[in-house]
Design an enzyme around this catalytic site. Structure first.
Site, mmCIF file in Angstrom:
data_model
loop_
_atom_site.group_PDB
_atom_site.id
_atom_site.type_symbol
_atom_site.label_atom_id
_atom_site.label_comp_id
_atom_site.label_asym_id
_atom_site.label_seq_id
_atom_site.Cartn_x
_atom_site.Cartn_y
_atom_site.Cartn_z
ATOM 1 N N TRP A 108 0.863 -1.177 0.000
ATOM 2 C CA TRP A 108 0.000 0.000 0.000
ATOM 3 C C TRP A 108 0.900 1.228 0.000
ATOM 4 C CZ3 TRP A 108 -0.374 4.062 3.596
ATOM 5 C CH2 TRP A 108 -1.279 5.064 3.199
ATOM 6 N N GLU B 186 -2.914 -3.005 -2.626
ATOM 7 C CA GLU B 186 -4.071 -2.416 -1.937
ATOM 8 C C GLU B 186 -4.416 -1.030 -2.478
ATOM 9 O OE1 GLU B 186 -3.422 -1.914 2.272
ATOM 10 O OE2 GLU B 186 -5.487 -1.239 2.637
ATOM 11 N N LYS C 57 -6.947 2.537 -2.712
ATOM 12 C CA LYS C 57 -7.596 3.458 -1.791
ATOM 13 C C LYS C 57 -8.329 4.526 -2.588
ATOM 14 C CE LYS C 57 -6.627 5.868 2.520
ATOM 15 N NZ LYS C 57 -5.724 5.971 3.649
ATOM 16 N N ASP D 122 -9.696 -3.344 1.340
ATOM 17 C CA ASP D 122 -9.819 -2.700 2.652
ATOM 18 C C ASP D 122 -11.171 -1.994 2.630
ATOM 19 O OD1 ASP D 122 -9.784 -0.515 4.555
ATOM 20 O OD2 ASP D 122 -7.634 -0.824 4.799
ATOM 21 N N HIS E 154 -11.797 1.777 2.225
ATOM 22 C CA HIS E 154 -11.181 2.455 1.081
ATOM 23 C C HIS E 154 -12.093 2.631 -0.118
ATOM 24 C CE1 HIS E 154 -6.733 1.582 2.331
ATOM 25 N NE2 HIS E 154 -7.424 2.216 3.253
ATOM 26 N N HIS F 104 -8.594 -6.385 4.315
ATOM 27 C CA HIS F 104 -8.261 -5.544 5.454
ATOM 28 C C HIS F 104 -9.587 -5.169 6.075
ATOM 29 C CE1 HIS F 104 -3.907 -3.891 4.894
ATOM 30 N NE2 HIS F 104 -3.954 -5.185 5.127
ATOM 31 N N ASP G 137 -13.158 8.937 7.580
ATOM 32 C CA ASP G 137 -11.957 8.240 8.009
ATOM 33 C C ASP G 137 -12.156 6.727 8.052
ATOM 34 O OD1 ASP G 137 -9.344 8.042 8.863
ATOM 35 O OD2 ASP G 137 -9.869 8.216 10.975
ATOM 36 N N ASP H 2 -10.164 2.901 9.386
ATOM 37 C CA ASP H 2 -9.296 2.431 10.471
ATOM 38 C C ASP H 2 -9.868 2.509 11.878
ATOM 39 O OD1 ASP H 2 -7.299 1.925 8.507
ATOM 40 O OD2 ASP H 2 -6.905 4.075 8.476
ATOM 41 N N ASP I 297 -7.211 -4.241 9.826
ATOM 42 C CA ASP I 297 -6.460 -2.989 9.668
ATOM 43 C C ASP I 297 -7.194 -1.846 10.359
ATOM 44 O OD1 ASP I 297 -4.783 -0.988 8.957
ATOM 45 O OD2 ASP I 297 -5.346 -0.924 6.839
HETATM 46 C C1 RNT Z 1 -3.886 2.779 4.610
HETATM 47 C C2 RNT Z 1 -3.968 1.315 4.311
HETATM 48 C C3 RNT Z 1 -2.858 0.488 4.855
HETATM 49 C C4 RNT Z 1 -2.419 0.900 6.244
HETATM 50 C C5 RNT Z 1 -1.464 -0.060 6.906
HETATM 51 C C6 RNT Z 1 -0.817 0.558 8.095
HETATM 52 O O1 RNT Z 1 -4.994 3.461 4.250
HETATM 53 O O2 RNT Z 1 -5.192 0.816 4.739
HETATM 54 O O3 RNT Z 1 -3.188 -0.854 4.792
HETATM 55 O O4 RNT Z 1 -3.504 1.101 7.084
HETATM 56 O O5 RNT Z 1 -0.590 -0.536 5.996
HETATM 57 ZN ZN ZN Z 2 -5.513 -1.306 4.734
#
Ligand code: RNT
Ligand code: ZN
Length: 421
Positions: free
Chosen positions: A188, A229, A231, A262, A265, A289, A297, A299, A329
């Site tokens: 990523w 990955e 985003k 993820d 994303h 993820h 946001d 995470d 993640d």
């Molecule tokens: C960031 C990605 C990535 C990170 C990690 C720390 O938007 O999701 O995967 O969160 O690699």
């Molecule tokens: Zn991620």
């Protein structure tokens, strides 16, 4: 909770699921085969061990909060991860980032890292019988400060990150070799821009060329599995991200590798669950993820929400558990970090449990007979079934705290260990 009560509740749940044709004993056997890869970076808010007091810097991701007790050394991190794993049923792996090597207090730049910096982790994982996954770290570094790494127009910067990522793949392959289970390496990068660029094409072409160079080195699939990955946007890359979903989907299909989905994303109304059945027709495997997006946001700690439920359902319904590598993640510094792992991992597991408890054959039959009312009724009915009793029983038979008992264990660890750091 009393063992007798857990057992009694399970037996009653078993009967209720049997009524709709689901065998809970078989479901628990299936659930037990699911391995979740714990992301090491929730222990220390994505700081890493390159220097003392290292902190997440840039890359469009943030860990906010100042809950006490974050891991500041490898020993602390390992102790925290052991604690986490002692509170989880089932099997785990560990996903490391390149900034978590044992650098012995010396500055080792990212284009200099070697297997020796991660041998301690390999030995640690071997002792515990768990596999390792790995991630190149293309952020929190002066060469990432202008917002571009592998797609940088500056050849010096590009070369640096290509070398870093090549080394990360070499380290990953060695991890897979020594541990006897393929290491998933995830790329990523934060590359993108705050305002609208006029030359996206060149940036994406540069990223493609960098990746081609990185992947020109081949490793046996039994040691290393590559994933990329995408985003949608990040802080400071609101207008454009070079590694978008379209970019990586195309790249992965063309080059026969995995994509990382993820679920923080994508556009908020897009469903990652819906992507699984498409993606798996064109790539052999996926990396997930699992996370929780909140407004702008990503995470946040995974919870048992509709998004995670759909992801689990779609994997189980597509009989794709063997093709999906499940990673987490999230990084939240506003609550007990061990607690964050346990909540997030358990919620992901419960989502898979619910998916496995679904009477899929019956539902498909309704669907094929155009019985939409019956299908919807059964789906709604399943939400009222006592999956918690099945989960409690699973925890009990795995010898880990049942129900709310893990809360006290974590508070005790906070008082005995975390608050003394
Ligand atoms: C960031 C990605 C990535 C990170 C990690 C720390 O938007 O999701 O995967 O969160 O690699
Ligand atoms: Zn991620």
């Amino acid at each position: 909770m009393k063992k007798e009560l857990i057992k009694k509740s399970y037996l009653s749940a078993k009967e209720q699921y049997a009524e709709v044709g689901v065998d809970t004993d078989k479901v628990l056997e299936e659930l037990d085969k699911i391995v979740i890869s714990l992301h090491c970076w929730q222990t220390d808010d994505v700081g890493g061990f390159e220097k003392e007091g290292a902190e997440l810097g840039g890359g469009g991701i943030q860990a906010t909060g100042n809950h006490p007790g974050k891991a500041r050394t490898i020993e602390q991190m390992r102790a925290d991860l052991d604690k986490v794993m002692s509170l989880l049923p089932g099997k785990q792996r560990l996903s490391l980032h390149a900034i978590y090597g044992e650098f012995g207090g010396k500055p080792v730049d990212r284009d200099q890292i070697e297997v020796k910096h991660f041998q301690g982790w390999i030995d640690w994982a071997k002792k515990r019988g768990i596999g390792l996954d790995f991630n190149c770290t293309c952020f929190s570094h002066p060469y990432a400060d202008d917002g571009y790494t592998l797609s940088s127009k500056n050849p010096k910067i590009r070369k640096f990150w290509i070398e870093h990522t090549k080394r990360c793949r070499a380290i990953s392959a060695e991890m897979g070799k020594q541990l006897g289970t393929p290491c998933v390496h995830n790329i990523w990068i934060p590359d993108g821009s705050k305002d609208t660029p006029v030359d996206r094409y060149t940036l994406r072409k540069l990223l493609m060329k960098s990746l081609d160079e990185i992947f020109s080195v081949k490793y046996p699939g039994k040691y290393l599995k590559d994933s990329v990955e995408s985003k949608l946007f990040g802080i400071g890359s609101e207008s454009m991200v070079v590694g978008s979903h379209d970019f990586y989907m195309g790249y992965a299909v063309k080059n026969n590798m995995m994509i990382t989905l993820d679920n923080g994303h994508f556009h908020p109304t897009e469903q990652v669950g819906d992507k699984i059945s498409s993606a798996l027709l064109f790539v052999d495997e996926l990396l997930l993820h699992l996370t929780r997006g909140v407004r702008w946001d990503s995470d946040h700690v995974v919870t048992l929400n509709d998004e995670i439920m759909l992801i689990a359902q779609e994997i189980v319904r597509a009989k794709a558990l063997g093709k999906v590598n499940i990673g987490l993640d999230f990084f939240d510094a506003s609550l007990n970090r061990i607690g964050a792992y346990v909540i997030g991992t358990r919620s992901a597991q419960i989502a898979f449990l619910c998916a496995l408890l679904e009477p899929f054959q019956r539902l498909v039959k309704f669907e094929e007979e155009d019985k939409n009312f019956e299908r919807l009724s059964l789906l709604e009915l399943m939400k009222t079934k006592p999956f918690g009793a099945v989960w409690d029983y699973y925890c009990m038979t795995n010898n880990v705290p049942v129900g709310q008992d893990y809360i006290d264990e974590i508070i005790k660890y906070e008082n005995d260990v975390l608050l003394k750091r």
